[in-house]
Motif scaffolding. Sequence first.
Motif, PDB file in Angstrom:
ATOM      1  N   GLY A  56      13.145  -2.838  10.360  1.00  7.44           N
ATOM      2  CA  GLY A  56      13.227  -4.291  10.380  1.00  7.44           C
ATOM      3  C   GLY A  56      12.122  -4.979  11.151  1.00  7.44           C
ATOM      4  N   PHE A  57      11.152  -4.229  11.650  1.00  6.82           N
ATOM      5  CA  PHE A  57      10.015  -4.856  12.322  1.00  6.82           C
ATOM      6  C   PHE A  57       9.221  -5.658  11.297  1.00  6.82           C
ATOM      7  N   LYS A  58       8.749  -6.812  11.722  1.00  2.00           N
ATOM      8  CA  LYS A  58       7.926  -7.680  10.881  1.00  2.00           C
ATOM      9  C   LYS A  58       6.559  -7.846  11.534  1.00  2.00           C
ATOM     10  N   THR A  59       5.538  -7.906  10.691  1.00  2.00           N
ATOM     11  CA  THR A  59       4.193  -8.197  11.197  1.00  2.00           C
ATOM     12  C   THR A  59       4.151  -9.664  11.599  1.00  2.00           C
ATOM     13  N   VAL A  60       3.804  -9.910  12.854  1.00  2.00           N
ATOM     14  CA  VAL A  60       3.774 -11.285  13.357  1.00  2.00           C
ATOM     15  C   VAL A  60       2.367 -11.722  13.744  1.00  2.00           C
TER      16      VAL A  60
ATOM     17  N   HIS B   8       7.719   1.304  10.930  1.00  2.00           N
ATOM     18  CA  HIS B   8       8.334   0.189  11.650  1.00  2.00           C
ATOM     19  C   HIS B   8       9.083  -0.751  10.715  1.00  2.00           C
ATOM     20  N   GLU B   9       8.547  -0.969   9.527  1.00  2.00           N
ATOM     21  CA  GLU B   9       9.220  -1.842   8.566  1.00  2.00           C
ATOM     22  C   GLU B   9      10.601  -1.301   8.201  1.00  2.00           C
TER      23      GLU B   9
ATOM     24  N   MET C 259       3.769  -6.027  15.584  1.00  2.00           N
ATOM     25  CA  MET C 259       5.017  -6.031  14.833  1.00  2.00           C
ATOM     26  C   MET C 259       6.161  -6.295  15.805  1.00  2.00           C
ATOM     27  N   GLN C 260       7.163  -7.029  15.333  1.00  2.00           N
ATOM     28  CA  GLN C 260       8.262  -7.457  16.208  1.00  2.00           C
ATOM     29  C   GLN C 260       9.603  -7.199  15.555  1.00  2.00           C
ATOM     30  N   LEU C 261      10.542  -6.771  16.393  1.00  2.00           N
ATOM     31  CA  LEU C 261      11.936  -6.636  15.978  1.00  2.00           C
ATOM     32  C   LEU C 261      12.783  -7.454  16.943  1.00  2.00           C
TER      33      LEU C 261
END
Length: 182
Positions: free
Chosen positions: A154-158, A150-151, A177-179
Amino acid sequence: MLETINSFIIFEKLFHLMEVQIRSFEIKDTQSILDIINYNILNSTALYDYKTRNFEDQKAILEDKINKGFPVIVAESDGKLVGFGMYSDFRFREAYKYTVEHSVYVSLNEMGKGVGKLLMIKLIELAKAQGLHTMIGVIDSENKSSISFHEQFGFKTVGIIKESGYKFDRWLDSVFMQLLLE
């Protein structure tokens, strides 16, 4: 020599990717999707389910997503389904209508060959075309390869919800994780 070997490996991976077709789900795909789902239920923490699903239950889940206007896509290679992806409601309240939660699964024999990447690229493209704002992935914290996957997009752990699931005689943490699509 090493450079030649590395070039050959890259060529093989690219060649394999070219053989993979991404298309919309058809009812004939249900059993293959069910096989992938049930394997993950029994052997991984990718799904927090305990019991395997039957054909009718899986068909209903897929049809529900489609009936709500969400995509279900499959990856096919040499006439065989090798993975699938989809997204749907993140939560049921109206204000969440621009946020979706997605899933991408690849058959065990095709992992690491780029199939998941092709599915994720298509899901992101479809979500943007639908005017969605954000995609959420909920991943078991032990699934480091999925987090890294996912990273790459561009997904970030939120957020992390500690001990939110219990499977295989242990507590599991959920990584959100969010994009942002825009």
